[in-house]
Motif scaffolding. Sequence first.
Motif, short mmCIF file in Angstrom:
data_model
loop_
_atom_site.label_atom_id
_atom_site.label_comp_id
_atom_site.label_asym_id
_atom_site.label_seq_id
_atom_site.Cartn_x
_atom_site.Cartn_y
_atom_site.Cartn_z
N GLY A 149 0.78 -1.23 0.00
CA GLY A 149 0.00 0.00 0.00
C GLY A 149 0.80 1.27 0.00
O GLY A 149 0.25 2.36 0.15
N LYS A 150 2.14 1.19 -0.18
CA LYS A 150 3.00 2.36 -0.18
C LYS A 150 3.73 2.51 -1.52
O LYS A 150 4.13 1.50 -2.13
N ALA A 151 3.93 3.75 -1.94
CA ALA A 151 4.68 4.02 -3.16
C ALA A 151 6.17 3.93 -2.84
O ALA A 151 6.67 4.63 -1.96
N LYS A 152 6.88 3.04 -3.56
CA LYS A 152 8.30 2.80 -3.30
C LYS A 152 9.22 3.32 -4.40
O LYS A 152 10.43 3.31 -4.25
N GLY A 153 8.64 3.77 -5.51
CA GLY A 153 9.45 4.25 -6.62
C GLY A 153 8.68 4.11 -7.92
O GLY A 153 7.45 4.00 -7.93
N VAL A 154 9.42 4.11 -9.04
CA VAL A 154 8.78 4.00 -10.36
C VAL A 154 9.55 3.03 -11.24
O VAL A 154 10.75 2.79 -11.04
N ILE A 155 8.84 2.48 -12.22
CA ILE A 155 9.44 1.64 -13.25
C ILE A 155 9.36 2.40 -14.57
O ILE A 155 8.29 2.86 -14.97
N LEU A 156 10.50 2.58 -15.24
CA LEU A 156 10.52 3.29 -16.51
C LEU A 156 10.10 2.37 -17.65
O LEU A 156 10.03 1.15 -17.50
N ALA A 157 9.84 2.97 -18.80
CA ALA A 157 9.39 2.20 -19.95
C ALA A 157 10.42 1.17 -20.40
O ALA A 157 10.07 0.14 -20.97
N ASP A 158 11.72 1.43 -20.14
CA ASP A 158 12.77 0.47 -20.52
C ASP A 158 13.01 -0.59 -19.45
O ASP A 158 13.94 -1.39 -19.56
N GLY A 159 12.19 -0.58 -18.39
CA GLY A 159 12.31 -1.58 -17.35
C GLY A 159 13.14 -1.16 -16.15
O GLY A 159 13.16 -1.86 -15.13
#
Length: 375
Positions: free
Chosen positions: A104-114
Motif C-alpha cells: 500500500g506504499k509508493a516505493k518508486g517508479v518503473i521506466l518504460a525500458d524496465g
Amino acid sequence: MDPNSGLDPSWLWKTPLEVLRDIYESDALISMLLRNSQSWGYPPDIRGWGFFGALWAQITTTGRTIGVIGGTHNLAHAAVKVFLMNGGKIFTRHEVERIIIENGKAKGVILADGTQIEAKKLVVSALDPYTLCFRLIGKEHLSQQVLRRIESLENRYTCITWYFWSLPEHLEFTSAKINPDINQATNIVIVDKDPEAQVRQQHMRRLGIMPHDLQLQYSNHSLPDPTRVPDGKSIIMTEQFVVAADMMSEAEWLEYKKTHAEDIMSLWSKHTTNMSWDNVIGYIPLTPYDHCRLPNMAPTGNWAIIDNGIPSQWGRNRPVPELANYKTPVENLYATGSGWPPLGIAASWNGYNCYKVIAQDFGLRKPWEEKGRPW
C-alpha cells in the motif's frame, strides 16, 4: 448565500448567461463577457456556474499582467534553475511506465525500458487523472467508486485552437476611426452580438459538429512587451473553441488546420485595414489534435486536461473528492497538475498547494507560517 452580501443568492444556481442578463442590458456587452468566461472553460448555459462564470468574465476584462518580460517560457526556465540550485535532477525522455507499490506504499517508479528507480520518501505525479489511476497506479489499488468517477470526468468542453501569427506590423482595426485605443488593446473578442450564438455553438461542438461561424478571441502580448518580437514586428494569438480531438479523423484535422486559417483571415479582413496573406510572415496552427501529442492530453486534446467549467470538477472536488486533497489512496503518493485544485491552467497554485500538504506530512519548511499568512 448571505442575505446581507448584496448579491442575489439565485445566481449560484443560474447559468453565466442568465446572471449576465441580470446585470447588463446590452446583448453585445453580454456576448463579449460570455466569450471571456468561455476562454476558461465555463460553458455559457451550464447551471450552478452562473456566479463564478460571470465573475470570471469580468475579472478577465480588467487590466492585468501579461506574465513575464520576454515570454512566459521564462517562468519555466526560472523554475528549472531554482530546482537545480536546490539539488534537484531532471531526466527527460525517461517515460514512467508504472509506480512501484508495496504493501500500500509508493516505493518508486518503473521506466518504460524496465529500469526501476527507488523513491526515498515519496512519489509525485503531475499527469492527468486517467494516466495516474489506470496506468501508473493500476485499478487493483483503487476502489470501484474512484475508478467510475475518473472514467466519467468531463473533458470535451475546453477544446480549442490556438493559432500563433507572425506579422510584420501590428493590426490596424477599422473601428479605430471611432475608438483609436482599440489598436493598443492586448485582448479583443470578435463575436456575434447575440449571446445565444455561443450557446448554439457549444451544443454543436458537443454533438461533434465543427462550428463554422467564428467566436474569436485575439491576443497581442507583443504590444505591451515588445521584447517578444524583433523591432516593429507583431505576434498574435487567436483562440476558437472547436470539437474534441477524437471527433474527427487525422485527415479531417489536417484539412481543418488550413480552412480555419482562411476563415480567420476572412474575418480579419472585415475588421482591419492591413490584414491579408501578404501581411503574414508565418503562422503555427495548434488544435486539439496537436495537443494529443502529449499523452496526458489525449484523447480529446482538452486545454485544461479535464474541464474547468463543471461545478463538480472545480475547487475542492477536482478531479474527484477522493483525490482532491493532493493525496492518493496509496501512501506516500501525491498528485498535482492541471487536473487538481483549483482549476486547470498553467499556474503555480496546483504545485504550491501540493507542497503544503507534503510539508504537513513530512515536517518540511512552511514559508507561509513564517510570514504570518495562510497562503
